[in-house]
Design an enzyme around this catalytic site. Structure first.
Site, PDB file in Angstrom:
ATOM      1  N   PRO A   1       0.846  -1.195   0.000  1.00 50.53           N
ATOM      2  CG  PRO A   1       0.004  -1.036   2.177  1.00 50.53           C
ATOM      3  CD  PRO A   1       0.772  -1.937   1.269  1.00 50.53           C
ATOM      4  CG  MET A   2       3.557   2.119  -2.030  1.00 54.13           C
ATOM      5  SD  MET A   2       4.688   1.918  -3.433  1.00 54.13           S
ATOM      6  CE  MET A   2       3.688   0.895  -4.537  1.00 54.13           C
ATOM      7  CG  LEU A   3      -0.990   8.375   1.457  1.00 53.84           C
ATOM      8  CD1 LEU A   3      -2.276   7.595   1.701  1.00 53.84           C
ATOM      9  CD2 LEU A   3      -0.543   9.088   2.720  1.00 53.84           C
TER      10      LEU A   3
ATOM     11  CB  CYS B   1       1.957   4.614   8.523  1.00 58.36           C
ATOM     12  SG  CYS B   1       2.262   6.267   7.855  1.00 58.36           S
TER      13      CYS B   1
ATOM     14  CG  HIS C   1       8.977  -2.029   6.588  1.00 60.98           C
ATOM     15  ND1 HIS C   1       8.545  -0.910   5.920  1.00 60.98           N
ATOM     16  CD2 HIS C   1      10.320  -2.073   6.407  1.00 60.98           C
ATOM     17  CE1 HIS C   1       9.598  -0.301   5.374  1.00 60.98           C
ATOM     18  NE2 HIS C   1      10.678  -0.996   5.651  1.00 60.98           N
TER      19      HIS C   1
ATOM     20  CG  ASN D   1       7.216  -3.983   3.059  1.00 66.00           C
ATOM     21  OD1 ASN D   1       6.882  -3.030   3.755  1.00 66.00           O
ATOM     22  ND2 ASN D   1       7.502  -3.841   1.790  1.00 66.00           N
TER      23      ASN D   1
ATOM     24  N   GLY E   1      13.039  -3.061   1.197  1.00 68.49           N
ATOM     25  CA  GLY E   1      14.316  -3.147   0.509  1.00 68.49           C
ATOM     26  C   GLY E   1      14.431  -4.238  -0.543  1.00 68.49           C
TER      27      GLY E   1
ATOM     28  NE  ARG F   1      10.671   2.906  -1.073  1.00 69.48           N
ATOM     29  CZ  ARG F   1      11.785   3.080  -0.377  1.00 69.48           C
ATOM     30  NH1 ARG F   1      12.475   4.198  -0.527  1.00 69.48           N
ATOM     31  NH2 ARG F   1      12.214   2.160   0.453  1.00 69.48           N
TER      32      ARG F   1
END
Length: 322
Positions: free
Chosen positions: A10-12, A92, A163, A203, A205, A226
């Protein structure tokens, strides 16, 4: 049962419904996550925060909040709309999120996270999952992480996405929190060893499908953010590489044909071309002319009257160099 071997983080501002539709053209198996949506936006906002395309399945709603009743109400709405899973954001680190008492700061309140899981599971039949860090601030021992996982597991959570960095709740920006705290993959592997009955995804890298396959020797799933956004065509190889499918790999030209049609449908519904094309700037990365492709879309897709064919025009700058 969804296979979580690979999922898109999920990426804002990035993983909206247009982005997810684009990704789905290249991989039928990769799990798609929404941007984080807060309970307040769903319950009191005026936008369509839960909309998605049927083609996006399997698709997961990532939910931000800590009021168990509000979380349960939002979970019910999402399940009624057809989401496959709901994920609670406990990772987050931004100030705005902390002030709303959700995100990474909730790692310090595992009983509250467990209460949210419990209340949500009481009203929906789809899985409730949790995405966290390996620790926060100076609470970064393995014992801290183990206690968090154990408490939330007892409430009924069966899938954790971890993460592999801790989060600094003050002193680092969200962007810095994605890069500066060191990665500790072994700590996530240890979670899987200690909780063999849980599904555990990793999650942070990870930049190639080959790396993903290496992680899958130790845990159940890999989440990439990313790198996929910057190099989305890697998804075209995902089903064959990770699941062993023998499907024909979709070409960039075929992806573009799908997205031209999709963009034009979006425009006919009142949208703009660049709502879609902004997620596609990296499609040709690695090819001669990729820079020109990105520039053409950036300079032209927002102009009045632009249609989906702008994608074909941009691709011509690549095709003539192949």
């Amino acid at each position: 049962m969804i296979s979580h071997k690979l999922s898109v983080a999920p990426m804002l501002d990035w993983t909206d419904r247009h982005c997810r539709y684009f990704y789905r053209q290249m991989s039928k198996r990769t799990v798609m996550y929404t941007e984080m949506v807060t309970t307040g936006a769903i319950l009191f906002g005026k936008g369509d925060y839960l909309g998605f395309n049927d083609e996006e399945h399997p698709v997961v709603l990532q939910l931000g909040g800590s009021d168990s009743q509000a979380m349960a109400e939002c979970a019910k709405r999402a399940a009624d709309l057809g989401y496959d899973e709901i994920n609670i954001n406990v990772g987050c680190p931004s100030d705005r999120v902390q002030n709303g008492r959700f995100g990474a700061c909730l790692m310090a309140e595992p009983a509250l996270v467990g209460e949210c899981v419990n209340e949500m599971k009481a009203v929906v039949d789809i899985p409730i999952t949790v995405k966290s860090r390996i620790g926060i601030d100076d609470q970064d021992s393995y014992e801290f992480l183990h206690r968090f996982i154990d408490t939330v597991k007892q409430a009924g959570c069966e899938h954790f996405i971890v993460h592999a960095r801790k989060a600094w709740l003050s002193g680092l920006s969200p962007k810095q929190n994605r890069d500066i705290p060191p990665l500790d993959y072994n700590r996530v592997y240890q979670v899987k060893q200690d909780f063999a009955d849980l599904e555990v995804s990793i999650n942070g890298g990870i930049t190639t499908l080959e790396q993903a396959n290496e992680h899958l020797q130790h845990i159940d799933g890999v989440m990439i953010g990313r790198e996929i956004y910057q190099n989305p065509y890697m998804l075209a190889l995902a089903d064959n590489t990770l699941w062993g499918d023998s499907n024909k790999i979709i070409s960039r030209e075929e992806v573009l044909a799908c997205m031209v049609a999709y963009t034009n449908r979006h425009i006919e519904q009142g949208g703009k071309a660049n709502h879609v094309t902004r997620h596609m700037l990296g499609l040709c990365n690695g090819l001669p002319g990729a820079k020109q492709f990105r520039r053409y879309l950036s300079e032209n897709a927002h102009l009045p009257g632009t249609r989906g064919e702008v994608l074909n025009q941009a691709y011509q700058l690549v095709a003539e160099k192949l």
